[in-house]
Design a protein around this motif. Sequence first.
Motif, PDB file in Angstrom:
ATOM      1  N   TYR A  49       6.324  14.252   1.111  1.00 42.13           N
ATOM      2  CA  TYR A  49       5.786  13.192   1.969  1.00 42.13           C
ATOM      3  C   TYR A  49       6.878  12.364   2.626  1.00 42.13           C
ATOM      4  CZ  TYR A  49       6.778   9.991  -1.922  1.00 42.13           C
ATOM      5  OH  TYR A  49       7.403   9.248  -2.904  1.00 42.13           O
ATOM      6  N   GLU A  50       6.502  11.799   3.788  1.00 40.86           N
ATOM      7  CA  GLU A  50       7.325  10.831   4.497  1.00 40.86           C
ATOM      8  C   GLU A  50       6.457   9.595   4.731  1.00 40.86           C
ATOM      9  OE1 GLU A  50      10.458  11.120   5.393  1.00 40.86           O
ATOM     10  OE2 GLU A  50      10.810  13.275   5.102  1.00 40.86           O
TER      11      GLU A  50
ATOM     12  N   VAL B  39       0.840  -1.199   0.000  1.00 41.85           N
ATOM     13  CA  VAL B  39       0.000   0.000   0.000  1.00 41.85           C
ATOM     14  C   VAL B  39       0.876   1.250   0.000  1.00 41.85           C
ATOM     15  CG1 VAL B  39      -1.661   1.353   1.333  1.00 41.85           C
ATOM     16  CG2 VAL B  39      -1.966  -1.118   1.098  1.00 41.85           C
ATOM     17  N   ILE B  40       1.922   1.251   0.814  1.00 47.14           N
ATOM     18  CA  ILE B  40       2.844   2.395   0.856  1.00 47.14           C
ATOM     19  C   ILE B  40       3.436   2.646  -0.524  1.00 47.14           C
ATOM     20  CG2 ILE B  40       5.097   3.167   1.693  1.00 47.14           C
ATOM     21  CD1 ILE B  40       3.066   3.541   3.826  1.00 47.14           C
ATOM     22  N   GLU B  41       3.910   1.588  -1.172  1.00 43.08           N
ATOM     23  CA  GLU B  41       4.507   1.730  -2.497  1.00 43.08           C
ATOM     24  C   GLU B  41       3.481   2.231  -3.513  1.00 43.08           C
ATOM     25  OE1 GLU B  41       6.189  -2.035  -3.408  1.00 43.08           O
ATOM     26  OE2 GLU B  41       7.814  -1.854  -1.937  1.00 43.08           O
ATOM     27  N   GLN B  42       2.251   1.775  -3.377  1.00 45.13           N
ATOM     28  CA  GLN B  42       1.178   2.201  -4.271  1.00 45.13           C
ATOM     29  C   GLN B  42       0.917   3.701  -4.132  1.00 45.13           C
ATOM     30  OE1 GLN B  42      -2.607   0.360  -3.382  1.00 45.13           O
ATOM     31  NE2 GLN B  42      -3.319   0.536  -5.499  1.00 45.13           N
ATOM     32  N   ILE B  43       0.826   4.181  -2.895  1.00 40.34           N
ATOM     33  CA  ILE B  43       0.577   5.602  -2.656  1.00 40.34           C
ATOM     34  C   ILE B  43       1.743   6.445  -3.155  1.00 40.34           C
ATOM     35  CG2 ILE B  43       0.215   7.371  -0.896  1.00 40.34           C
ATOM     36  CD1 ILE B  43      -1.172   5.226   0.809  1.00 40.34           C
ATOM     37  N   GLU B  44       2.958   5.981  -2.890  1.00 44.68           N
ATOM     38  CA  GLU B  44       4.132   6.710  -3.379  1.00 44.68           C
ATOM     39  C   GLU B  44       4.092   6.852  -4.895  1.00 44.68           C
ATOM     40  OE1 GLU B  44       8.018   6.194  -0.855  1.00 44.68           O
ATOM     41  OE2 GLU B  44       7.157   4.214  -1.197  1.00 44.68           O
TER      42      GLU B  44
END
Length: 235
Positions: free
Chosen positions: A30-31, A12-17
């Motif tokens: 962003y962090e 999910v983190i990679e998707q949002i990034e």
Amino acid sequence: MKIAICDDDTNVIEQIEQYIENINDKSLEYEVFFSAEELKWYITKNDAKFDLFILDIEMKEVSGIDFAKNLREKDMDTLIVFMTSHSKYVFEVFDAITFDFIEKPLTFEKMKNMLEKAKKYLGMAQKRFVFSYRKNSYSIAFSNINYLEKAGRKVWIYTTDDKKYQSNMTLEEIVSQLDAEMFGLLNRSLIVNISKIEGFIGENVIIQGGKMLYVSRDYKKELKKKHLDYLRGQV
């Protein structure tokens, strides 16, 4: 706009990034964090300030909701957006005064629309109400105003830090300064900050802190619409 993204799912983190990179907006910084504990430690260690928190609800040890409630005790202005695959949380998240709510699976359009709404809101929140009284000049951020009350020739400005200011202004002068999407009339003498409304009971509006303000029938329908738009993140 400084953003903190917190989810214990690396996918999910990679998707949002990737979504943020695809938006290609240089004003977005962003962090990323993989637990609420990590995010809390980072904020404490670096005295970090974020404009927007994007939080997963169902994280191990400390949930996104618990983190947000703790955050709200210190910061009433930052925007909070929750992510979850279960819509059953949709009402509970509003206890933390939530800006928006995104159901998983995430999509590029969902993320893009939410970030655009957040930028628009933050732009309005940075606007200020400027007035003078007895040769003194004042400037108060819109986001720090709870409501304004017209009483005779005076207007009282009530703020989030429990202070109140006064000035000699007409209703027309007051309305001309305020953003029509961020403020609404309760009656002919009261103007409320839409973001401070917690609910409606009968002929009254409840604002943050539990104070009740009278809303007349002539203004109630329009005020409810503005409030619903705000809750949907369409400020």
